[in-house]
Design a protein around this motif. Structure first.
Motif, PDB file in Angstrom:
ATOM      1  N   VAL A  42     138.252  96.313  68.780  1.00 32.46           N
ATOM      2  CA  VAL A  42     137.706  95.853  67.509  1.00 32.46           C
ATOM      3  C   VAL A  42     137.943  96.880  66.416  1.00 32.46           C
ATOM      4  O   VAL A  42     137.693  98.068  66.611  1.00 32.46           O
ATOM      5  CB  VAL A  42     136.171  95.609  67.617  1.00 32.46           C
ATOM      6  N   CYS A  43     138.428  96.396  65.282  1.00 28.09           N
ATOM      7  CA  CYS A  43     138.483  97.236  64.087  1.00 28.09           C
ATOM      8  C   CYS A  43     137.664  96.514  63.028  1.00 28.09           C
ATOM      9  O   CYS A  43     138.132  95.567  62.408  1.00 28.09           O
ATOM     10  CB  CYS A  43     139.922  97.457  63.626  1.00 28.09           C
ATOM     11  N   ASP A  44     136.384  96.910  62.935  1.00 28.75           N
ATOM     12  CA  ASP A  44     135.435  96.218  62.069  1.00 28.75           C
ATOM     13  C   ASP A  44     134.948  97.242  61.051  1.00 28.75           C
ATOM     14  O   ASP A  44     134.100  98.063  61.353  1.00 28.75           O
ATOM     15  CB  ASP A  44     134.279  95.691  62.944  1.00 28.75           C
ATOM     16  N   ASP A  45     135.537  97.188  59.863  1.00 23.21           N
ATOM     17  CA  ASP A  45     135.191  98.180  58.853  1.00 23.21           C
ATOM     18  C   ASP A  45     135.228  97.490  57.501  1.00 23.21           C
ATOM     19  O   ASP A  45     136.204  96.788  57.183  1.00 23.21           O
ATOM     20  CB  ASP A  45     136.223  99.317  58.889  1.00 23.21           C
ATOM     21  N   ALA A  46     134.180  97.680  56.713  1.00 21.28           N
ATOM     22  CA  ALA A  46     134.106  97.034  55.400  1.00 21.28           C
ATOM     23  C   ALA A  46     135.330  97.397  54.552  1.00 21.28           C
ATOM     24  O   ALA A  46     135.779  96.611  53.717  1.00 21.28           O
ATOM     25  CB  ALA A  46     132.830  97.432  54.685  1.00 21.28           C
ATOM     26  N   GLY A  47     135.886  98.569  54.815  1.00 18.38           N
ATOM     27  CA  GLY A  47     137.039  99.044  54.053  1.00 18.38           C
ATOM     28  C   GLY A  47     138.294  98.212  54.261  1.00 18.38           C
ATOM     29  O   GLY A  47     139.254  98.317  53.496  1.00 18.38           O
ATOM     30  N   LEU A  48     138.302  97.380  55.308  1.00 18.79           N
ATOM     31  CA  LEU A  48     139.461  96.507  55.543  1.00 18.79           C
ATOM     32  C   LEU A  48     139.546  95.425  54.478  1.00 18.79           C
ATOM     33  O   LEU A  48     140.613  94.894  54.193  1.00 18.79           O
ATOM     34  CB  LEU A  48     139.364  95.843  56.915  1.00 18.79           C
ATOM     35  N   GLY A  49     138.397  95.094  53.916  1.00 18.61           N
ATOM     36  CA  GLY A  49     138.352  94.050  52.884  1.00 18.61           C
ATOM     37  C   GLY A  49     138.697  92.703  53.481  1.00 18.61           C
ATOM     38  O   GLY A  49     138.767  92.533  54.703  1.00 18.61           O
ATOM     39  N   HIS A  50     138.932  91.735  52.608  1.00 15.12           N
ATOM     40  CA  HIS A  50     139.197  90.381  53.084  1.00 15.12           C
ATOM     41  C   HIS A  50     140.482  90.333  53.918  1.00 15.12           C
ATOM     42  O   HIS A  50     140.498  89.934  55.057  1.00 15.12           O
ATOM     43  CB  HIS A  50     139.278  89.423  51.911  1.00 15.12           C
ATOM     44  N   TYR A  51     141.587  90.730  53.332  1.00 16.26           N
ATOM     45  CA  TYR A  51     142.838  90.867  54.076  1.00 16.26           C
ATOM     46  C   TYR A  51     143.754  91.787  53.302  1.00 16.26           C
ATOM     47  O   TYR A  51     143.935  91.624  52.104  1.00 16.26           O
ATOM     48  CB  TYR A  51     143.544  89.520  54.277  1.00 16.26           C
TER      49      TYR A  51
END
Ligand code: FAD
Lengths: 322, 257
Positions: free
Chosen positions: A59-68
């Motif tokens: 899992v890579c779950d980070d708010a910094g990933l943004g929408h896409y």
């Protein structure tokens, strides 16, 4: 035995059907399955991936990933695939996966077979086929000098297995990768509908020029709501501005392959057929008995759609106990 | 502003497809070839951008058998592209090496500002070459673009599920894959067609781009016609009877809901 990596996407709190199909296929092959989830909030889906066949979930779950962001998502998935040691990677042909996987494959010096409709997995092999030339023929895509074999499958092609509520997966978290900074997603503008996208829908109700105007699409919406279907259209309708281009099915619209495709007031031009002839069951409703659409259909009704569609909605309501 | 547009020539949708006896591919004799429809949006956007800047050049580039794909390049030049590059290859290439060949050729041409392509080619529906090209060149890339605004920074809108859109800001040279809705491609005018014949067309061998066809990552084989569909079942009667029978067939015979 070699491992399989399955890229998993969610829709709300559920896994997308296409992802479930691939998890099941991977599990049935008897190989070790590693699922990959990328994006803010995706960690919540890890348990479901485990219940559906994944032994390990990355899992890579980070708010910094943004929408896409193609940059960071490519980096995240590339790292995951490398770490997994898998030599087969499966992803369902969502808008995101189609954008992402050719990039990931290129980064891993590998080939990608996209838009596949047949998948056979064995202990170490993978055999895929895809339609070509608007469905006029099919061919096998053979992997030759490809260290990792990337397969993008059309949704609705494979069975979904039963979830095992007791099955658990090991979750491994991955940090937010660095991006190039050359591309940023500024904004996500919501669409008119939050229904399943045409390309992933299990049922589609499409209208053509026979619908006469934009307002009349209301009767197709009613039928679609009853069926849990998504509404589509021919190019004639999209070009007339009755519906947005995003609803167009066909050669210059979307390629769809639902279990059920209902075409109302669509003549069945080759460019329309190019986008939907892979549907399992095709129903044509047209007042012209010679309309070419009937030749590609499973069931045909010669009649006035304005009489047939409302009756059909009524009958489906009864049959589906709504 | 130096712009490249990647083109593919594909069989016209109306063309009949026949499979070779050894199932290794399709019979190319008698096939009518056209420019991939999505590439027309790419050419149009490139021409519009050049016109808006008032300076620059649009170079169209394609990989394939020289004699055949030159037609597609000339069509784009008739629309207004300034010159063309043909990478001559009689071997069918996979998406990986097609992209690498394009990247190799473009790199040889020096600095540029932008590369356009269609979002996919309608023959193999792969939607992969622009992404691999962008990776090969280390460039930012937006797929399925329906709106492009070139101010200081480039803003590209891309269509995602359910008609929703993502809006990206892109810095520096980039790859843009065009979708329907981006623009309305112009037709080639008669003077345009005449002029196109004299526009410069550079020829490159596949090896000049650093690509060996023998290294294919994927190969198409065992071509087959799709399984025959059983004949359509027509449902007779008045609208109420037809609707009732159709629901029964879908639920009990086809069992798809
Ligand atoms: C390069 C290119 C790309 C194209 N891409 C696409 C594409 O992606 N998708 C696409 O759809 N088309 C595409 N087209 C256009 C395509 O060729 C057809 O023009 C289009 O599909 C026709 O749309 P239609 O069937 O809605 O309209 P028509 O062909 O006009 O058919 C309308 C049908 O409605 C029936 N009808 C009318 N009234 C009623 C009624 N009351 N009840 C029942 N039936 C009724 C008529 O009998 C008729 O069969 C493309 C064309 C080109 C050249």
């Amino acid at each position: 035995m070699s491992k399989i990596f399955v890229f998993v996407e969610g829709h709300g709190s559920e896994l997308k059907k296409g992802s479930l199909e691939l998890l099941n296929a991977a599990k049935q092959s008897g190989r070790e399955v590693i699922a990959g989830l990328v994006g803010p909030g995706t960690k919540a889906l890890a348990a479901k991936a485990g219940q559906n066949g994944a032994k390990t979930v990355f899992v890579c779950d980070d708010a910094g990933l943004g929408h896409y962001n193609p940059d960071t998502f490519t980096a995240a998935v590339s790292t995951m695939v490398k770490e997994s040691g898998a030599d087969v990677v499966l992803a369902s042909s969502s808008v995101m996966a189609r954008d992402l996987f050719p990039r990931v494959a290129a980064r891993l010096d590998s080939g990608v077979a996209s838009d596949c409709t047949v998948l056979e997995l064995s202990a170490s092999g993978v055999k895929v086929r895809k339609p070509l030339y608007s469905g006029k023929c099919t061919a096998e895509v053979e992997f030759v000098n490809s260290p990792v074999r990337f397969v993008l499958m059309r949704p609705n092609q494979l069975p979904v297995g039963a979830a095992d509520a007791a099955a658990t997966a090991t979750v491994r978290e991955f940090p937010l990768p660095a991006g190039s900074g050359k591309i940023t997603c500024k904004e996500m503008v919501k669409g008119a509908s939050n229904k399943t996208d045409l390309t992933e829908a299990n049922a589609i109700v499409s209208g053509g020029r026979g619908m006469q105007n934009a307002e009349n699409f209301k009767i197709l919406d009613d039928l679609a709501n009853t069926l849990g279907a998504t509404v589509g259209a021919s190019r004639a309708v999209a070009d007339a501005g009755w519906v947005p281009h995003s609803m167009q099915v066909g050669q210059t619209g979307k390629t769809v392959a639902p279990s059920l495709y209902i075409a109302a007031g669509i003549s069945g031009a080759i460019q329309h057929l190019a986008g939907m002839s892979g549907s399992k069951v095709i129903v044509a409703i047209n007042k012209d008995p010679d309309a070419p659409i009937f030749q590609k259909s499973t069931y045909g009704i010669v009649g006035d759609l304005f009489e047939v569609i409302p009756k059909l909605t009524e009958e489906f309501k009864k049959a589906l106990h709504k | 502003m130096k712009i490249f547009v990647c083109l593919k020539q594909v069989p016209d949708t109306e063309t009949r497809i026949q499979i070779k006896a050894d199932k290794s591919g399709i019979e190319e004799n008698g096939v009518k070839w056209v420019m991939n429809p999505y590439d027309e949006f790419a050419v149009e956007e490139a021409l519009k951008l050049k016109e808006a800047k008032g300076a620059g050049s649009v170079t169209v580039i394609s990989v394939g058998p020289k004699a055949r794909v030159t037609e597609a390049l000339r069509t784009a030049m008739a629309m207004g592209a300034d010159d063309g590059i043909v990478i001559d290859s009689n071997e069918p290439l996979d998406t990986f090496w097609t992209a690498k060949a394009l990247a190799g050729a473009i790199q040889k041409e020096g600095a540029f500002d932008m590369i356009f392509a269609g979002k996919l080619a309608i023959d193999d529906n792969a939607a992969s070459v622009p992404q691999i090209l962008a990776e090969a060149l280390g460039l930012p890339h937006v797929t399925v673009v329906t709106k492009l605004t070139a101010g200081g920074t480039l803003v590209a809108e891309r269509e995602i599920e359910g008609g929703a859109r993502e809006i990206f800001e892109v810095q520096g040279p980039c790859v843009i894959a065009a979708n329907k809705g981006l623009n309305t491609p112009r037709y080639a005018s008669l003077p345009g067609i005449m002029k196109a014949k004299k526009k410069p067309l550079k020829e490159m061998a596949l090896a000049d781009t650093g690509v060996q066809a023998s290294q294919l990552k994927t190969r198409l084989k065992d071509f087959q016609l799709p399984p025959e569909k059983p004949a359509v079942k027509m449902i007779a009667g008045d609208a109420a009877t037809q609707a009732k029978e159709l629901v029964r067939l879908i639920m009990d015979e086809a069992k798809v809901l």
